[in-house]
Design an enzyme around this catalytic site. Structure first.
Site, PDB file in Angstrom:
ATOM      1  N   CYS A 267       0.612  -1.478   0.112  1.00  0.00           N
ATOM      2  CA  CYS A 267       0.098  -0.403   0.375  1.00  0.00           C
ATOM      3  C   CYS A 267       0.750   1.173   0.101  1.00  0.00           C
ATOM      4  CB  CYS A 267      -0.902   0.242   1.181  1.00  0.00           C
ATOM      5  SG  CYS A 267      -1.753  -1.717   1.429  1.00  0.00           S
TER       6      CYS A 267
ATOM      7  N   HIS B  96      35.776 -34.982  -4.726  1.00  0.00           N
ATOM      8  CA  HIS B  96      34.691 -36.022  -5.255  1.00  0.00           C
ATOM      9  C   HIS B  96      35.587 -35.421  -7.086  1.00  0.00           C
ATOM     10  CE1 HIS B  96      33.561 -38.413  -2.435  1.00  0.00           C
ATOM     11  NE2 HIS B  96      32.681 -37.208  -2.073  1.00  0.00           N
TER      12      HIS B  96
ATOM     13  N   LYS C  57      28.230 -13.622  -9.414  1.00  0.00           N
ATOM     14  CA  LYS C  57      28.601 -12.405  -9.575  1.00  0.00           C
ATOM     15  C   LYS C  57      30.357 -12.192 -10.305  1.00  0.00           C
ATOM     16  CE  LYS C  57      26.278 -11.034  -8.876  1.00  0.00           C
ATOM     17  NZ  LYS C  57      24.374 -11.391  -8.530  1.00  0.00           N
TER      18      LYS C  57
ATOM     19  N   ASN D 281      -1.830   1.583   6.011  1.00  0.00           N
ATOM     20  CA  ASN D 281      -0.479   0.604   5.879  1.00  0.00           C
ATOM     21  C   ASN D 281      -0.541   0.165   6.808  1.00  0.00           C
ATOM     22  OD1 ASN D 281      -0.760   2.355   3.808  1.00  0.00           O
ATOM     23  ND2 ASN D 281       1.598   2.564   3.325  1.00  0.00           N
ATOM     24  N   GLY D 282      -0.373  -1.407   6.370  1.00  0.00           N
ATOM     25  CA  GLY D 282      -0.199  -2.601   7.559  1.00  0.00           C
ATOM     26  C   GLY D 282      -1.125  -3.284   7.961  1.00  0.00           C
TER      27      GLY D 282
ATOM     28  N   GLU E  63      25.956 -18.045  -5.116  1.00  0.00           N
ATOM     29  CA  GLU E  63      25.742 -16.577  -5.749  1.00  0.00           C
ATOM     30  C   GLU E  63      27.185 -16.143  -6.021  1.00  0.00           C
ATOM     31  OE1 GLU E  63      23.385 -15.239  -7.223  1.00  0.00           O
ATOM     32  OE2 GLU E  63      24.342 -12.809  -7.001  1.00  0.00           O
TER      33      GLU E  63
ATOM     34  N   TRP F 191      -2.885  -2.537  -1.340  1.00  0.00           N
ATOM     35  CA  TRP F 191      -2.755  -3.801  -1.751  1.00  0.00           C
ATOM     36  C   TRP F 191      -3.247  -5.010  -1.181  1.00  0.00           C
ATOM     37  CZ3 TRP F 191       0.797  -6.169  -5.125  1.00  0.00           C
ATOM     38  CH2 TRP F 191       0.734  -7.089  -5.273  1.00  0.00           C
TER      39      TRP F 191
ATOM     40  N   GLU G 134      30.244 -13.188 -13.908  1.00  0.00           N
ATOM     41  CA  GLU G 134      29.302 -12.059 -14.684  1.00  0.00           C
ATOM     42  C   GLU G 134      30.319 -10.842 -14.865  1.00  0.00           C
ATOM     43  OE1 GLU G 134      25.103 -11.564 -13.745  1.00  0.00           O
ATOM     44  OE2 GLU G 134      25.996 -11.793 -11.444  1.00  0.00           O
TER      45      GLU G 134
ATOM     46  N   ARG H  48       5.415   0.291  -6.386  1.00  0.00           N
ATOM     47  CA  ARG H  48       4.999  -0.681  -5.234  1.00  0.00           C
ATOM     48  C   ARG H  48       4.011  -1.834  -5.371  1.00  0.00           C
ATOM     49  NH1 ARG H  48       6.974   2.048  -0.663  1.00  0.00           N
ATOM     50  NH2 ARG H  48       6.235   1.117   1.115  1.00  0.00           N
TER      51      ARG H  48
ATOM     52  N   LYS I  52      19.567  -7.058 -18.222  1.00  0.00           N
ATOM     53  CA  LYS I  52      18.870  -6.851 -17.586  1.00  0.00           C
ATOM     54  C   LYS I  52      18.438  -7.949 -16.786  1.00  0.00           C
ATOM     55  CE  LYS I  52      18.683  -5.365 -12.656  1.00  0.00           C
ATOM     56  NZ  LYS I  52      19.682  -6.823 -11.718  1.00  0.00           N
TER      57      LYS I  52
HETATM   58  C1  F6R Z   1      22.821 -12.887 -12.521  1.00  0.00           C
HETATM   59  C2  F6R Z   1      21.232 -11.522 -12.290  1.00  0.00           C
HETATM   60  C3  F6R Z   1      20.359 -12.660 -13.186  1.00  0.00           C
HETATM   61  C4  F6R Z   1      19.779 -12.803 -12.661  1.00  0.00           C
HETATM   62  C5  F6R Z   1      18.038 -13.897 -13.703  1.00  0.00           C
HETATM   63  C6  F6R Z   1      16.608 -14.050 -13.072  1.00  0.00           C
HETATM   64  O1  F6R Z   1      23.064 -11.241 -11.576  1.00  0.00           O
HETATM   65  O2  F6R Z   1      20.809 -10.698 -12.568  1.00  0.00           O
HETATM   66  O3  F6R Z   1      21.361 -14.417 -13.088  1.00  0.00           O
HETATM   67  O4  F6R Z   1      18.876 -13.786 -11.154  1.00  0.00           O
HETATM   68  O5  F6R Z   1      18.461 -13.588 -14.769  1.00  0.00           O
HETATM   69  O6  F6R Z   1      16.068 -12.279 -13.185  1.00  0.00           O
HETATM   70  P1  F6R Z   1      15.057 -12.498 -12.528  1.00  0.00           P
HETATM   71  O7  F6R Z   1      14.958 -12.122 -11.069  1.00  0.00           O
HETATM   72  O8  F6R Z   1      14.825 -10.470 -12.592  1.00  0.00           O
HETATM   73  O9  F6R Z   1      14.170 -12.827 -13.040  1.00  0.00           O
END
Ligand code: F6R
Length: 611
Positions: free
Chosen positions: A2, A507, A488, A100-101, A484, A75, A491, A27, A606
């Protein structure tokens, strides 16, 4: 989630309210409404299901003007998304509220107020607030006094704003678990749940603190703290540098977003925690009913979001005792899947538009899952629109292609899910929920402490700048954290990085270890620590250089070829969230040393909206 906007001015404020609501659209919401006190001293209201543009059209078709008003995007939590449940809610056409809440004791209050003759027009928990205030005003005619008395009766989380026909020069507000900010104008003042809603009218803000009550008039703002003492809150001048689409003091969006994590984790928790438990309604009006039937969980996601899902599997099984499977969406969507009875389908996505995750959700709908929940950062995304339930991660826009704050807010949301499911199913061990809720409240501060490792990690990054391969190791819920970390690093620095559960080393991957292959390890102080230490010996014995992010109480120290970076101690369950931070910083600083395009690494997008 909300949103609230309020205004008191000498000009007509309707357009300000609508513009404020538009700025909160990101939001996510299902209906919108506003109430304005007209020059005739009458409360007038417009509400619409759907977009703020529909509300705007309703105001154009049937104009309403005034100098005092409140507005809201809702929401749904209690009661379906209907016009009748949309805020503002009225009592006797004299008092209006937006909220909100979640008010947890709304049922008891509803019965009590019905006994006093109040007639309820909605199914919302919010409506009890406005009738309670109306009733309190009979003995305490000042709106702020009535609010101070009434909030003592409310259990749960709220950010709320009220106006009344009897005091047409002010709005009053209360904050407990849901943020509110006052926007200071010249001869006019404003209120909102997020300063973003008020940027068009002011650049000066006053943030309410937990338990604060505020009275906002055109030329005066008064605030009382939790103890009823009148207090001054600092006025903060907003600078363009703080804008999401601006790097501010940071060299890259990625670093800015890494440093935003304490704040966005805090925001993701706000309004979702009761005193000692998670507020299940935060997942939507049907959540409690649906969760009560859940016997299995299937998580589907891609990339970083998939890693968040992998952490959640450890949590769901070890804390809530609920069997959980996790799969990458591009596999799940093309596989013949056998669905266990009473399985909740959970998709995780920053963007909510990832083609594979969306396709998996659409397939899941045909496969007989109990229902679907989206954990997502974009309230208006396809994934949210097409899921039965949603929990929004409130990370704000993430500009850097490499996901950072989206991941940690996903983890926080998945911990909320674990606790909510365990609570509703009665499978959480006694006291565990209360303890973890307490730990979650402390988490933003702990993340702040982890960020203080920035300079140490920057130094250690030098070790990696001329390397071509790296191994990441973790055990238990830290294994996906290691994955992860490896993702990172590859990438944004283009260094080849692989993650393994530390026990798998012998292994196969141990064959790769030599003095040209640094091995990064996350080592919280848990029951797997001793086993992990033996794995580290295996690496050292082959000449591998170790970089260990270790709990300050883990008893690990620097030695030849071993670099130990101490991480603040944290409850084991939340360690995956904390240990993510130094790994993000490591990949960032390695990439900077290598001179890559940190925010827009090669070959990556992205939002992956194509297969
Ligand atoms: C890595 C990264 C990607 C996303 C993936 C899923 O840093 O950003 O691996 O996590 O493409 O994207 P979403 O989360 O938007 O579904």
């Amino acid at each position: 989630m909300c949103g609230i906007v309020g205004a008191v001015a000498e000009r007509n404020i309707t357009a300000i309210l609508i513009e404020g609501l538009k700025r909160l659209e990101y939001r996510g919401y299902d209906s919108a409404g506003l109430a304005v006190l007209t020059q005739d001293g009458e409360l007038q209201r417009r509400r619409r299901i759907g977009k703020v543009s529909e509300l705007e059209a309703a105001v154009v078709a049937e104009p309403v003007a005034g100098r005092l008003g409140i507005a809201h995007t809702r929401w749904a939590t209690h009661g379906a998304p209907t016009e009748g449940n949309a805020h503002p809610h009225f009592s006797g056409h004299e008092v209006a509220v937006v909220h909100n809440g979640i008010i947890e004791n709304h049922e008891a209050l509803r019965e009590e107020l019905k006994g006093l003759g109040y007639v309820f027009a909605s199914q919302t928990d919010t409506e009890v607030i406005v009738h309670l205030i109306h009733h309190t005003l009979k003995s305490l005619p000042d709106l702020a006094d009535a609010l101070k008395a009434a909030v003592k009766r409310l259990h749960g989380a709220y950010g709320l704003a009220l106006i009344s026909t009897h005091q047409p020069d002010r709005l009053v507000a209360a904050r407990s678990g849901s943020p509110l900010v006052i926007g200071l104008g010249l001869g006019e003042n404003f209120l909102a749940s997020d300063q973003l809603a008020l940027r068009q009218v002011t650049d000066r803000f006053m943030y309410l603190e937990e338990g604060d009550i505020a009275e906002i008039r055109r030329d005066q703002v008064r605030i009382w703290d939790q103890g009823g003492r009148e207090v001054q809150r600092e006025t903060v001048q907003y600078h363009e540098g703080a804008e999401a689409a601006d790097k501010g003091q940071y060299r890259h969006f990625m670093l800015k977003e890494i440093h935003e994590q304490p704040r966005v984790v805090q925001r993701t928790l706000e309004g979702r925690l009761g005193t000692d438990h998670v507020l299940v309604q935060a997942f939507g009006p049907q959540a409690a009913e649906l969760f009560a039937k859940v016997r299995n969980v299937q998580i589907v996601a891609c990339g970083t979001s998939y890693h968040a899902g992998m952490v959640a599997r450890y949590w769901l099984e070890s804390l809530a005792g609920i069997p959980c499977q996790v799969e990458v969406a591009s596999e799940f969507r093309y596989r013949k899947v056998v669905v266990q009875p009473d399985t909740l389908f959970v998709s995780i996505s920053q963007s909510g538009e990832t083609a594979d995750t969306l396709a998996a959700l659409r397939n899941a709908k045909e496969l007989g899952f109990l229902g679907s929940l989206a954990i997502c950062n974009v309230g208006i995304s396809s994934l949210v629109r097409e899921s039965d339930l949603t929990l929004l991660t409130l990370a704000g826009p993430e500009i850097g292609v490499a996901s950072t704050k989206a991941f940690t807010t996903q983890l926080v949301s998945l911990m909320l899910l674990t606790l909510a499911l365990g609570q509703v199913r009665g499978t959480l061990a006694a006291g565990v929920e209360a303890e973890l809720v307490e730990e979650l409240r402390r988490l933003p501060a702990r993340l702040g402490e982890a960020l203080a490792m920035d300079a140490t990690v920057e130094k250690i990054a030098e070790l990696f700048a001329d390397k071509h391969h790296t191994l990441f190791l973790g055990r238990g819920a830290q294994y996906p954290v290691a994955m992860e970390g490896a993702l990172k690093l590859k990438e944004i620095s283009y260094i080849h990085a692989e993650a393994y559960p530390a026990g798998e080393l012998k292994h196969g991957p141990l064959a790769l270890v030599d003095n040209d292959m640094p091995v990064v390890t996350v080592a919280p102080n848990n029951e797997l620590l001793e086993k992990l230490k033996s794995n580290l010996q295996e690496v050292r014995a082959r000449g591998g250089e170790l970089v260990v992010f270790a709990d300050e109480q883990a008893g690990l120290s620097n030695g030849e070829g071993t670099h130990v970076i101490q991480v603040p101690h944290i409850a084991d369950a939340l360690a995956p969230i904390l240990y993510t931070i130094p790994l993000q910083l490591l990949s960032y600083y390695v990439a900077v040393l290598k001179g890559t395009d940190v925010d827009q690494p090669r070959n990556l997008a992205k939002s992956v909206t194509v297969e």
